[in-house]
Design an enzyme around this catalytic site. Structure first.
Site, PDB file in Angstrom:
ATOM      1  N   ASP A 162      43.469  37.407  32.809  1.00 28.60           N
ATOM      2  CA  ASP A 162      43.678  38.703  32.170  1.00 28.60           C
ATOM      3  C   ASP A 162      45.168  39.062  32.146  1.00 28.60           C
ATOM      4  O   ASP A 162      45.566  40.116  32.635  1.00 28.60           O
ATOM      5  CB  ASP A 162      42.853  39.742  32.960  1.00 28.60           C
ATOM      6  CG  ASP A 162      42.990  41.142  32.411  1.00 28.60           C
ATOM      7  OD1 ASP A 162      43.158  41.291  31.193  1.00 28.60           O
ATOM      8  OD2 ASP A 162      42.916  42.094  33.220  1.00 28.60           O
ATOM      9  N   GLU A 414      39.987  34.545  42.219  1.00 24.11           N
ATOM     10  CA  GLU A 414      38.668  34.739  41.603  1.00 24.11           C
ATOM     11  C   GLU A 414      38.094  33.499  40.918  1.00 24.11           C
ATOM     12  O   GLU A 414      37.603  33.571  39.791  1.00 24.11           O
ATOM     13  CB  GLU A 414      38.720  35.894  40.596  1.00 24.11           C
ATOM     14  CG  GLU A 414      39.024  37.228  41.233  1.00 24.11           C
ATOM     15  CD  GLU A 414      38.682  38.411  40.332  1.00 24.11           C
ATOM     16  OE1 GLU A 414      38.483  38.212  39.121  1.00 24.11           O
ATOM     17  OE2 GLU A 414      38.598  39.528  40.862  1.00 24.11           O
ATOM     18  N   TYR A 469      35.512  46.156  42.233  1.00 24.55           N
ATOM     19  CA  TYR A 469      35.696  47.232  41.251  1.00 24.55           C
ATOM     20  C   TYR A 469      34.483  48.166  41.217  1.00 24.55           C
ATOM     21  O   TYR A 469      34.064  48.589  40.154  1.00 24.55           O
ATOM     22  CB  TYR A 469      35.990  46.624  39.872  1.00 24.55           C
ATOM     23  CG  TYR A 469      37.379  46.020  39.818  1.00 24.55           C
ATOM     24  CD1 TYR A 469      38.481  46.807  39.485  1.00 24.55           C
ATOM     25  CD2 TYR A 469      37.602  44.686  40.136  1.00 24.55           C
ATOM     26  CE1 TYR A 469      39.770  46.275  39.449  1.00 24.55           C
ATOM     27  CE2 TYR A 469      38.881  44.137  40.103  1.00 24.55           C
ATOM     28  CZ  TYR A 469      39.955  44.947  39.758  1.00 24.55           C
ATOM     29  OH  TYR A 469      41.229  44.415  39.735  1.00 24.55           O
ATOM     30  N   GLU A 504      42.237  43.579  45.458  1.00 22.98           N
ATOM     31  CA  GLU A 504      42.217  44.315  44.185  1.00 22.98           C
ATOM     32  C   GLU A 504      41.147  45.382  44.241  1.00 22.98           C
ATOM     33  O   GLU A 504      40.003  45.113  44.633  1.00 22.98           O
ATOM     34  CB  GLU A 504      41.896  43.401  42.990  1.00 22.98           C
ATOM     35  CG  GLU A 504      43.026  42.512  42.554  1.00 22.98           C
ATOM     36  CD  GLU A 504      42.691  41.661  41.313  1.00 22.98           C
ATOM     37  OE1 GLU A 504      41.862  42.098  40.490  1.00 22.98           O
ATOM     38  OE2 GLU A 504      43.265  40.563  41.197  1.00 22.98           O
TER      39      GLU A 504
HETATM   40  C1  GCB Z   1      40.474  40.940  38.309  1.00 18.63           C
HETATM   41  C2  GCB Z   1      41.544  39.928  38.125  1.00 18.63           C
HETATM   42  C3  GCB Z   1      42.776  40.507  37.468  1.00 18.63           C
HETATM   43  C4  GCB Z   1      42.375  41.456  36.350  1.00 18.63           C
HETATM   44  C5  GCB Z   1      41.573  42.576  36.957  1.00 18.63           C
HETATM   45  C6  GCB Z   1      41.092  43.606  35.920  1.00 18.63           C
HETATM   46  O1  GCB Z   1      39.583  40.796  39.063  1.00 18.63           O
HETATM   47  O2  GCB Z   1      41.880  39.264  39.300  1.00 18.63           O
HETATM   48  O3  GCB Z   1      43.566  39.459  36.988  1.00 18.63           O
HETATM   49  O4  GCB Z   1      43.474  41.943  35.644  1.00 18.63           O
HETATM   50  O5  GCB Z   1      40.443  42.071  37.583  1.00 18.63           O
HETATM   51  O6  GCB Z   1      41.809  44.542  35.638  1.00 18.63           O
HETATM   52  O7  GCB Z   1      40.001  43.418  35.394  1.00 18.63           O
END
Ligand code: GCB
Length: 593
Positions: A162, A414, A469, A504
């Site tokens: 991403d 990931e 998330y 994250e």
């Molecule tokens: C993740 C990735 C990261 C993305 C992020 C997102 O898990 O490691 O590279 O940018 O999520 O914002 O979705």
């Protein structure tokens, strides 16, 4: 490999600046021997920089394939009799280089340095032509991976990470000279014996058989505090000033090769004396538990893309200090060595990551189905990929092993980690990392698709690094439900008895979008509420030893319906202005306010 530097015996010449530059969309340059003469139809291109955003030209921005860089340089006339080396701090993702018409070196891996001895190709006081072909395509045997697909509209480069596939010569290029007898490497390990710092060094040298090798350790005031002789040894520093988070104290170790009283090679290696250790659920630096605060970052700025820029480097570290961050992860590739050096000097703690990102076909399919590939198979990520990945780990560790700021290696971000294929792929890679560096813990960053009980790779890590998330990709807008689900999963991970760093967690936030209903995703209020919910969970679980928000700043990605002008999970905008969350985090992290 030693980083080029100016010393009493070594001299560098920067090759940064404007180079000739040409795209090669029909891949004609290699067979057409473009290196043999001045590039035709060339434009000028800045080095260091990504080439993509510099031209106001979509075909340049989205280009994949070979691009050519060329310049001439005068070899300093004082370098007669010296060994002359051409050094690239990186070329993304692979490069082949010619000096005049002689091919001198090839390298793959877009974020680690390479160099070549070109003494036989050049003469002091004469001009030479340097040509580099840089190829930014990604395939199943590159790290990171990608694939080129045929579509009705033509070939397209696809990849599964991403962030935008910025490419080019992103970092410094040097010509440098040393004596024919010279050091080629040094490895430093440090320990503490009470108040005494113990520094072990092992140097390697070429052409030095008849020479004496010695070392001098000086403190930050340039006073000599210890010395030794031989290519390896141990120095003791009573009442040592330790390197610690927030206190980037560095000693200078000068390595000398001497012929009687004449020093023929002198190299300076900075040394931070500190220990790193995992003890149950605690992560210890100098025997003291650290709680990581900070971010996952990117090398990503307007116009120059992933090109290194000193002004942004300093400004970003000012913002880290302002907000109370003590650490960051070099997500998702090794950053410029200037960044790592500065982190050493600033006492900022780093999780240092390879470019292994996007090894996961479970991600990103969304309602349009899967990616159409299997992650690990003979046709996709296979044994050859693993060898490239192993080399990426070795090169990262070889480059960054002497940096006190680096406390933990992350060998991938990931990847698929819940299958037998993943387990078989990763097991030996942990061994590669531990063999290359027995002193630091090793881990990888686990994805939400491989939760506790399903992940088959976490067993190999010393530390658990989790990207989650809850409240964004799942339980969107429902922070109460997110809090329950997150705590349940995290409690299960805590049962592993290892330290957990949340590498994250974040919410896309459009700067300036406000909402009285705080549970309105994309608003500045939601980002704050989302972070606060996460922190309530972390604070209830002892094994959580760190929180690194995704992301420090907004950054450029490929286009997609999940992204509005890039990934907007930044706590700062791409031009480094604070969102409301920045003030909130400052309130949590700055204990001194
Ligand atoms: C993740 C990735 C990261 C993305 C992020 C997102 O898990 O490691 O590279 O940018 O999520 O914002 O979705």
């Amino acid at each position: 490999m030693l980083r080029p530097q100016d010393t009493s015996t070594r001299e560098r010449k920067s090759l940064n600046g404007l180079w000739q530059f040409a795209l090669d969309p029909n891949a004609e340059g290699r067979t057409g021997r473009w290196f043999a003469e001045r590039l035709s139809d060339a434009r000028e291109m800045a080095v260091p920089a990504s080439f993509n955003d510099i031209a106001a030209d979509a075909p340049v921005r989205d280009y994949f394939g070979d691009v050519w860089y060329q310049r001439t340089v005068w070899v300093p006339r004082g370098w007669q009799g010296q060994r002359i080396v051409l050094h690239f701090e990186s070329a993304t993702h692979r490069a082949t280089v010619w000096v005049n018409e002689t091919e001198v070196v090839s390298h793959q891996g877009g974020y680690t340095p390479f160099e070549v001895d070109i003494t036989d190709q050049v003469s002091a006081g004469e001009e030479v032509r340097i040509t580099a072909v840089v190829d930014n395509t990604l395939n199943w045997q590159s790290i990171p991976p990608g694939v080129i697909e045929d579509t009705p509209a033509g070939k397209r480069q696809r990849y599964w990470h991403d962030f935008f596939n910025y490419a080019g010569i992103h970092r410094n290029v040097w010509l440098y000279a040393t004596n024919p007898a010279h050091f080629t490497d040094v490895t430093i390990m440090t320990d503490l014996d009470g108040a005494t710092g113990v520094i072990s060094y092992t140097a390697e040298a070429d052409g030095a058989d008849s020479l004496e090798s010695r070392v001098i350790l000086r403190d930050a005031d340039s006073s000599e505090v210890a010395s030794g002789s031989g290519l390896s040894g141990t120095l003791n520093v009573p009442d040592v000033h330790k390197w610690a988070p927030g206190d980037g104290y560095l000693y200078d170790l000068e390595l000398q090769l001497a012929d009687g009283d004449t020093v023929v090679d002198s190299y300076h290696q900075s040394v931070g004396v500190r220990t790193v250790q995992v003890d149950g659920i605690r992560f210890l630096i100098n025997g003291e538990p650290i709680y990581f605060t900070g971010f996952g970052k990117h090398e990503d700025v307007p116009v120059i893309g992933k090109g290194h820029n000193d002004a942004y480097l300093l400004h970003d570290f000012e913002l880290l200090k302002w907000i109370g961050a003590n650490s960051f992860r070099t997500s998702h590739y090794p950053y410029s060595e200037e960044v790592i050096d500065y982190a050493d000097r600033q006492g900022i703690v780093l999780i240092d990551e390879t470019a292994a990102v996007g090894l996961n076909m479970g991600l990103g399919g969304g309602i349009f189905g899967g990616q159409g590939y299997q992650t690990f198979s003979p046709e996709t990520a296979n044994d050859a990929t693993r060898e490239v990945h192993a080399q990426a780990i070795r090169e990262l560790i070889a480059r960054d092993k002497n940096h006190p700021s680096v406390v933990l290696w992350s060998i991938a971000n990931e990847p698929e980690s819940d299958t037998e294929g993943a387990e078989n792929y990763f097991r030996p890679l942990f061994d590669v990392a531990r063999e290359a560096d027995p002193t630091r813990p090793v881990g990888f960053v686990n994805v939400m698709l491989a939760p506790h009980g399903k992940c088959r790779v976490s067993q190999f890590g010393d530390v658990l690094m989790l990207n989650r998330y809850y409240g964004w990709y799942v339980n969107t807008g429902d922070l109460a439900a997110a809090e329950l689900a997150w705590e349940e999963e995290l409690t299960a991970w805590a049962g592993e008895g290892k330290p957990i760093i949340i590498t994250e967690y974040g919410a896309d936030t459009y700067p300036g979008l406000h909402s009285l209903a705080a549970e309105n995703p994309w608003s500045e209020e939601y980002q704050v509420e989302y972070l606060d919910m996460n922190h309530r969970v972390f604070d209830r679980i002892d094994a959580v030893v760190g929180e690194q928000v995704w992301n420090f700043a907004d950054f450029t990605t490929t286009s997609g319906i999940m992204r509005v002008g890039g990934n907007k999970k930044g706590v700062f905008t791409r031009d480094r202005q604070p969102k409301a969350a920045a003030h909130y985090l400052r309130g949590r992290w700055r204990k001194d306010l």
